[in-house]
Design an enzyme around this catalytic site. Structure first.
Site, short mmCIF file in Angstrom:
data_model
loop_
_atom_site.label_atom_id
_atom_site.label_comp_id
_atom_site.label_asym_id
_atom_site.label_seq_id
_atom_site.Cartn_x
_atom_site.Cartn_y
_atom_site.Cartn_z
N SER A 128 0.84 -1.19 0.00
CA SER A 128 0.00 0.00 0.00
C SER A 128 0.87 1.24 0.00
O SER A 128 1.96 1.24 0.56
CB SER A 128 -0.92 0.03 1.22
N GLY A 172 0.84 3.22 -3.11
CA GLY A 172 1.00 3.63 -4.49
C GLY A 172 2.45 3.70 -4.89
O GLY A 172 3.35 3.18 -4.22
N GLU A 200 -10.40 1.86 2.99
CA GLU A 200 -10.08 3.06 2.22
C GLU A 200 -11.30 3.56 1.44
O GLU A 200 -11.59 4.77 1.42
CB GLU A 200 -8.93 2.75 1.27
N LYS A 241 -4.56 -6.77 2.52
CA LYS A 241 -4.53 -5.62 1.60
C LYS A 241 -5.92 -5.36 1.02
O LYS A 241 -6.33 -4.19 0.82
CB LYS A 241 -3.54 -5.88 0.47
N HIS A 280 -7.82 -3.59 3.69
CA HIS A 280 -7.26 -2.24 3.73
C HIS A 280 -7.95 -1.37 2.67
O HIS A 280 -8.39 -0.25 2.95
CB HIS A 280 -5.75 -2.30 3.46
N ASN A 281 -8.06 -1.89 1.45
CA ASN A 281 -8.68 -1.11 0.38
C ASN A 281 -10.17 -0.89 0.63
O ASN A 281 -10.71 0.15 0.27
CB ASN A 281 -8.45 -1.80 -0.96
#
Length: 470
Positions: A129, A131, A190, A183, A186-187
Site C-alpha cells: 500500500s 501507491g 479506504e 490488503k 485495507h482497500n
C-alpha cells in the site's frame, strides 16, 4: 551481476520498488517487455547505493539472480500473473521464490501457492500500500505464505518498508492468501473512508453553501485533531487546488468515480464471512452509482434535484461543522471496526491466526489509510483480540460522545436529500449491534411459514403456523 532479487515488470510500481531496493544497497535485476522502461530505471539508479541490471529475457533475468532466487512480480492482477508464473516456472530451480506484489484476489493467491508448492517452487502473496510514492520511499507491506519463505525475504522487505517511530510497517500475517486478504480489506476501509469524506464535502457544499476554500479549511482544522490522517490531509489539499484558469479544480472534475475491484472484493468477502461491513458496501455502491452520470442527470430532470440547503437544521454553521466533524470521527471508528471484524472472521475461517494488532501497526505509515487512531487501535486489539473494537477503550467513549452528532447528521442529510450512505451505514450498524432485542424473530417465522407452505393461501385462523411459538 550476482543480484539479490529480481523484479518482473518495470511499470510505475515495479520501477519505484526497484529504485527503493537499490537505494537501500541491494542489487536488483529487472525484466520488462518495454526495454526503455528498464533503461530509465537503471539510469535513475546511478546515484544510488545499489544498482539495477537490465536483462533482455526471462532466462537472462533468472541467470542474473543468485540462488535461491527471489523474484517480485509487479504486473496487473489476474491472468497476467498466471502468464508470468507459466513463463518463468520452467526456468526456475527448486526453492526459487515467486512473490506476487500486485493487488491480487486472495483466492487466486491460495490457488497459486498450492499449485507451485507441488512443483517444488515457492510463492508469497505480498500486499503493498502507498501507491508508486510508497513503493519508492516506503510502502506498507502485508505478507502471506510460508513462515520460512517470509524469513528469507523479511530483511530486504523490512529495509524498504515505511517506518513509524523507527518500526518497519512490514509483517507476515499467515499462510497462502493472508497478506493479499489484509490488503483487500485495507482497500475496503479506504473506500469507506473516501466515501465518508466525500459525504462531508457534499454536506458542506450543498447543505451549507460553503465554497471549496472554506471546506478545505474545515478539513485542515479536523486534520489537526483526532481526525488526523493522510486522507483528511489530502482532502484539504485538493480542495484548494486551482485549475490554470484560477477556478477551483474540484468544480471542474466530473463526479464519477471508478473502482478497480478490491473494494467490491471486500464487500463480497464480508457477506460470505457473515461479518457485515455496511460502510464498505455503501462506498462500493456509491461509486457504481456515480458512474451512471447520464441516468442521474435524466432522473434529476424528471424528479427534481434531491439536495436542499440544511438551513438551521444543524444550528449555526459552527455547530453544523462541529457535528460533521464528530460524525466523521464516529464513522472512522466504525469503518475500521468493520474492517477488523472481517479480518477476524477470515482468520478463523482460513486458519490464519492473524494478529490484528500487528495489522493496525503495519497500517500506521506508508499506506493510504494511515491515521492518528491506529496507535490506540493497535493497543486495544492487543489487549482484547476477540473483542469488538467499539467496545474497547478509548473507542467506546468516542462512540458514546459522537453518536448524537452522527445521528443528527444522518437524519438531517436524509431530510434534505443529501446522500450519506457511508455515514448512515456507520449509524445503523452501530444501532443494530447495540440492540439486544431485534426483529429477526419475524424473519424466522416468515422463513418457517414459507418453508412449510410455499405459496399456499394463508390460514387466517393462524393454524398454518408451526413450532413452539405457534
Amino acid at each position: 551481476m550476482d543480484a539479490d532479487i529480481g523484479i518482473i515488470g518495470v511499470g510505475v510500481m515495479g520501477a519505484a520498488l526497484a529504485l527503493n531496493l537499490a537505494e537501500k544497497g541491494f542489487r536488483v535485476a529487472v525484466h520488462d517487455s518495454d526495454f526503455d522502461r528498464m533503461l530509465a530505471a537503471r539510469h535513475a539508479a546511478k546515484a544510488l547505493k545499489g544498482e539495477i541490471e537490465v536483462t533482455e529475457s526471462p532466462a537472462a533475468l533468472v541467470e542474473a539472480v543468485r540462488k535461491p532466487r527471489p523474484f517480485v512480480i509487479l504486473t496487473p492482477a489476474g491472468p497476467a500473473v498466471d502468464s508470468v508464473i507459466a513463463a518463468y516456472s520452467p526456468l526456475l530451480s527448486e526453492g526459487d521464490l515467486l512473490i506476487d506484489a500486485g493487488n491480487s484476489d486472495f483466492h487466486d493467491t491460495r490457488r497459486r501457492s498450492a499449485a507451485l508448492e507441488k512443483t517444488g517452487l515457492a510463492f508469497l502473496g505480498l500486499g503493498l500500500s502507498g501507491g508508486a510514492e510508497g513503493a519508492r520511499h516506503g510502502p506498507s507491506i502485508m505478507a502471506g505464505g510460508s513462515p520460512a519463505l517470509w524469513k528469507r525475504v523479511e530483511a530486504p522487505l523490512s529495509a524498504i518498508a515505511a517506518r513509524h517511530e523507527g518500526e518497519p510497517c512490514c509483517a507476515w500475517f499467515g499462510p497462502d492468501g493472508a497478506g493479499h486478504f489484509v490488503k483487500t480489506i485495507h482497500n475496503g476501509v479506504e473506500y469507506a473512508e473516501m466515501q465518508m469524506l466525500a459525504e462531508a464535502y457534499a454536506l458542506m457544499r450543498d447543505g451549507l453553501a460553503m465554497p471549496p476554500s472554506e471546506i478545505a479549511a474545515a478539513f485542515a482544522a479536523w486534520n489537526a485533531g483526532p481526525l488526523a490522517s493522510y486522507l483528511t490531509e489530502i482532502t484539504a489539499a485538493v480542495l484548494v487546488a486551482e485549475a490554470e484558469t484560477g477556478a477551483p479544480l474540484i468544480d471542474l472534475v466530473q463526479d464519477r468515480a471508478g473502482q478497480k475491484g478490491t473494494g467490491g472484493w471486500s464487500a463480497l468477502e464480508a457477506l460470505r464471512l457473515a461479518a457485515p461491513a455496511p460502510m464498505i458496501e455503501a462506498a462500493v455502491g456509491a461509486r457504481n452509482l456515480s458512474a451512471r452520470k447520464a441516468e442521474r442527470l435524466r432522473l434529476e430532470r424528471q424528479f427534481g434535484p434531491a439536495p436542499r440547503p440544511l438551513g438551521e437544521a444543524l444550528g449555526s454553521r459552527e455547530e453544523a461543522l462541529s457535528a460533521i466533524g464528530a460524525a466523521l470521527l464516529a464513522g472512522r471508528v466504525a469503518g475500521f471496526a468493520q474492517g477488523f471484524e472481517v479480518l477476524r472472521a477470515a482468520s478463523h475461517q482460513y486458519g490464519w491466526a492473524m494478529d490484528l494488532a500487528a495489522i493496525a501497526r503495519v497500517w500506521r505509515a506508508g499506506c493510504i489509510i494511515r491515521c492518528a487512531l491506529l496507535d490506540p487501535m493497535a493497543a486495544a486489539l492487543e489487549a482484547a483480540p476477540e473483542a469488538a473494537l467499539i467496545a474497547s477503550a478509548p473507542f467506546d467513549a468516542i462512540m458514546r460522545e459522537s453518536e448524537g452528532p452522527l445521528r443528527r447528521i444522518v437524519s438531517a442529510a436524509a431530510a434534505h436529500g443529501l446522500p450519506a450512505p457511508a455515514l448512515a451505514g456507520a449509524l445503523f450498524w452501530f444501532d443494530q449491534l447495540r440492540t439486544g432485542r431485534g426483529a429477526a424473530n419475524l424473519i424466522q417465522l416468515q422463513r418457517d411459514y414459507f418453508g412449510r407452505h410455499g405459496f399456499e393461501r394463508v390460514d387466517r385462523e393462524g393454524t398454518g403456523l408451526h413450532g413452539p411459538w405457534a
